[in-house]
Design an enzyme around this catalytic site. Structure first.
Site, PDB file in Angstrom:
ATOM      1  CB  CYS A  29      -0.972   0.008   1.185  1.00 40.14           C
ATOM      2  SG  CYS A  29      -0.178   0.252   2.796  1.00 40.14           S
ATOM      3  CG  ASP A  82       4.796 -16.277  29.459  1.00 45.97           C
ATOM      4  OD1 ASP A  82       5.823 -16.962  29.636  1.00 45.97           O
ATOM      5  OD2 ASP A  82       4.171 -16.252  28.385  1.00 45.97           O
TER       6      ASP A  82
END
Length: 442
Positions: A222, A351
């Protein structure tokens, strides 16, 4: 009263508890206290570097004689900002300068209606709390439309496609970025996150990568690409832990900063601070002069002396930030003594798999001794083993005992790489030893 009591009793609650109490009693406290800021508010948000960038802007403002209300202890959620605003006094031109957590930026900005918002980067961090980067980028873009309607000036990093694209129009933002191809990485980071166009989904083509996914990019599908930065670092010379030289240009005016902080990431922080100063109406050279004496922010390349040895505190909390710390360390001539503390508290992110995306392989052959601490010390030690670090390796989950052991194996300088809650624990221990101020008293 809450602030005085918490500082006296708990030593450390003085940055959040007062704001929590205040917002519970007066939910509109941010709006009410924000109106006391005659100089308006400046908000800084980013995944990496917001504490240092905010400290740099504060240095520039004070050098220009402007009084500042600043959450300098780094408490960057709504209650931390509310606590800082307790010091707002109308009538003396105070500027409110606040680093703001990425997820809390919208709430704080809508309350304060700031003059300037600085957005420096978005990296993968604490996915269990923030979610994916695209969600945060969408929230920032929606907020940016509101900010522009209020007359807020956006100061955006042109090199981060997630950040550069949040402005409703290019005219609504002042863009900053690097222009020194000598600082390009040999290949794009494995930890790079924003690799696809937000407008059409096609993969970006990068001609240069400087840090994570920050670079010179364009979408071949684009045509959307990196906006031209109007505040640009034309030259960055890295000098290891001694600091760096940064040459910045704006409207054909150049300034040279002998920055006492190391790494490309601190060059970005200085660039963002100079861009913010320009947006506030200050000259580039005045801003650069102020930064020559800037001190390391809390835990960000902060040097303390303990038992005759230098301890260098370098926060690590996600792959991109850890990589930049590691690249800075391997510029040193000598073999490294390391202390790495990995915690999995809520403020760290539960995590810890991010350590496998950080390039600890850079340390191979460069380490004399390493000690791993924190709640997830064994996982950190395992990661170093897989990275090929063959130096003697100690593992002890207790921060204080582990650090004492590491100091016994260190003749000169020990590099401490803690995650966020481990840094707070370490600084509290150092304060008890008299080696540093308590983190809440900075």
């Amino acid at each position: 009263m809450a602030r005085r009591a918490s500082r006296a009793i708990a030593r450390g609650g003085g940055t959040t508890l007062p704001g929590r109490v205040l917002l519970a009693l007066r939910p509109d406290a941010l709006e009410a206290l924000g109106r006391r800021l005659d100089g308006g508010a400046v908000l800084v948000s980013a995944t990496n570097g917001k504490t240092t960038t905010t400290a740099m802007i504060a240095q520039i403002l004070r050098a220009q004689g402007r009084p500042v209300v600043h959450n300098q202890a780094g408490s960057n959620l709504a209650w931390g900002v509310a606590t800082a605003l307790l010091d707002a006094r109308p009538g003396d031109g105070q500027v409110g300068l606040f680093e703001v957590d990425e997820a809390w930026l919208g709430a704080v900005a809508r309350a304060l209606r700031p003059r300037i918002v600085v957005l420096a980067n978005l990296f993968r961090d604490q996915l269990d709390r923030y979610g994916e980067l695209e969600r945060l980028a969408d929230e920032w873009a929606a907020l940016a439309h509101e900010l522009v309607e209020w007359g807020t000036k956006l100061v955006l990093c042109a090199d981060d496609p997630l950040v550069a694209d949040v402005a409703p129009t290019p005219q609504a933002a002042l863009y900053f970025g690097l222009e020194d191809d000598a600082r390009a990485l040999p290949h794009r980071d494995h930890a790079a996150d924003a690799t696809h166009c937000r407008r059409c989904g096609a993969p970006y083509e990068y001609t240069v990568s400087w840090l994570g996914h920050l670079g010179r990019y364009c979408c071949p599908a684009c045509g959307h690409g990196r906006p031209e930065p109007t505040v640009a670092a034309r030259r960055v010379e890295l000098r290891g832990m001694r600091g760096s030289l940064v040459e910045i240009e704006h409207n054909e005016q150049r300034a040279r900063i002998e920055l006492p902080l190391p790494g490309v990431y601190n060059a970005y922080n200085a660039l963002a601070a100079c861009a913010a100063a320009i947006a506030l109406g200050f000259g580039l050279r005045d801003a650069a002069t102020a930064l020559a004496d800037v001190q390391a922010a809390f835990g960000r390349v902060e040097v303390v002396t303990l038992e005759g040895r230098e301890l260098v505190l370098m926060l690590i909390k996600n792959p991109v930030g850890a990589n930049e710390v590691l690249r800075t360390l391997v510029l040193e001539d000598q073999q490294l003594c390391l202390w790495i503390a990995l915690n999995d508290g809520i403020a760290d992110g539960r995590d810890v798999s991010w350590i496998w995306d950080a390039e600890f392989e850079l340390l191979r052959g460069r380490v004399r001794f390493a000690s791993c601490s924190g709640t997830r010390a064994p996982e950190m030690a395992l990661r170093l083993k897989y990275a090929g670090v063959e130096a003697p390796l100690a593992v002890n989950r207790e921060v204080a005992k582990s650090l004492e052991q590491a100091l016994r194996h260190t003749d000169g300088r020990l590099y401490a790489l803690p995650t966020y809650t481990a840094l707070l624990e370490l600084r509290t221990w150092l304060a008890r030893k008299g080696a540093a101020k308590h983190w809440a008293d900075r």
